[in-house]
Design a protein around this motif. Sequence first.
Motif, mmCIF file in Angstrom:
data_model
loop_
_atom_site.group_PDB
_atom_site.id
_atom_site.type_symbol
_atom_site.label_atom_id
_atom_site.label_comp_id
_atom_site.label_asym_id
_atom_site.label_seq_id
_atom_site.Cartn_x
_atom_site.Cartn_y
_atom_site.Cartn_z
ATOM 1 N N PHE A 1 0.836 -1.193 0.000
ATOM 2 C CA PHE A 1 0.000 0.000 0.000
ATOM 3 C C PHE A 1 0.871 1.244 0.000
ATOM 4 O O PHE A 1 1.947 1.259 0.598
ATOM 5 N N LEU A 2 0.410 2.301 -0.649
ATOM 6 C CA LEU A 2 1.068 3.596 -0.606
ATOM 7 C C LEU A 2 0.050 4.675 -0.885
ATOM 8 O O LEU A 2 -1.065 4.391 -1.322
ATOM 9 N N PHE A 3 0.425 5.898 -0.628
ATOM 10 C CA PHE A 3 -0.459 7.030 -0.840
ATOM 11 C C PHE A 3 0.013 7.840 -2.040
ATOM 12 O O PHE A 3 1.210 7.977 -2.286
ATOM 13 N N PHE A 4 -0.953 8.399 -2.746
ATOM 14 C CA PHE A 4 -0.661 9.213 -3.927
ATOM 15 C C PHE A 4 0.255 10.383 -3.569
ATOM 16 O O PHE A 4 1.195 10.691 -4.304
ATOM 17 N N SER A 5 0.005 11.005 -2.421
ATOM 18 C CA SER A 5 0.838 12.141 -2.014
ATOM 19 C C SER A 5 2.302 11.741 -1.838
ATOM 20 O O SER A 5 3.197 12.565 -1.998
ATOM 21 N N GLU A 6 2.560 10.465 -1.498
ATOM 22 C CA GLU A 6 3.934 9.981 -1.352
ATOM 23 C C GLU A 6 4.597 9.744 -2.713
ATOM 24 O O GLU A 6 5.818 9.737 -2.810
ATOM 25 N N LEU A 7 3.795 9.533 -3.746
ATOM 26 C CA LEU A 7 4.340 9.324 -5.089
ATOM 27 C C LEU A 7 4.644 10.631 -5.810
ATOM 28 O O LEU A 7 5.591 10.708 -6.588
ATOM 29 N N LEU A 8 3.803 11.645 -5.575
ATOM 30 C CA LEU A 8 3.981 12.921 -6.271
ATOM 31 C C LEU A 8 5.366 13.506 -6.003
ATOM 32 O O LEU A 8 5.810 13.555 -4.856
ATOM 33 N N ASN B 1 10.900 2.190 -5.352
ATOM 34 C CA ASN B 1 11.765 1.970 -4.197
ATOM 35 C C ASN B 1 12.119 3.296 -3.560
ATOM 36 O O ASN B 1 12.637 4.181 -4.241
ATOM 37 N N GLY B 2 11.857 3.417 -2.265
ATOM 38 C CA GLY B 2 12.192 4.656 -1.574
ATOM 39 C C GLY B 2 11.517 5.827 -2.246
ATOM 40 O O GLY B 2 10.314 5.837 -2.425
ATOM 41 N N ASN B 3 12.295 6.801 -2.644
ATOM 42 C CA ASN B 3 11.767 7.987 -3.314
ATOM 43 C C ASN B 3 11.988 7.948 -4.815
ATOM 44 O O ASN B 3 12.025 8.991 -5.456
#
Length: 150
Positions: A2-9, A63-65
């Motif tokens: 799971f991840l959040f869209f804000s973390e991908l932007l 991976n990571g950022n």
Amino acid sequence: MFLFFSELLGRSVIDSEGKSLGKLVDLKVKMGELFPMVVTLRIRRRGAKAPLALDWSEVESLNGNLVTLKLDAEKKFKDLQLNEGEILLKEELLDKQVVDTYGAKIERVNDIHLLIANGELRIVHVDFGMRGIFRRLGWIKMVDFLTNWF
């Protein structure tokens, strides 16, 4: 995972050799399913006027950022085309007001919860809460620390 869209932007997008190609600025989603699937990344390349698109199938890993692309994926950049039933998450959903069909209330979308499974990235939840706002502002660790401390 799971991840959040804000973390991908804003994540850096790199090729298979580690060379930076730009930043992730949006995701295109094909609507019509219970858990809509991400089909395209929108990437702003350094020095380019407009963002370019790349199919999700060209992503090797998150991976990571970093968003790491498959071998020769950078040769497959194209102009973004929106087809019927497709939306851009940041442009058309994030910070927009939507109707909560269960409570029949109008809510503001603060973040979008995504799931990576079987090589696909899908929307599984829309976040209307305060944690979504804190996450987008980069304050979530501080808020968690303070609420756990008290």
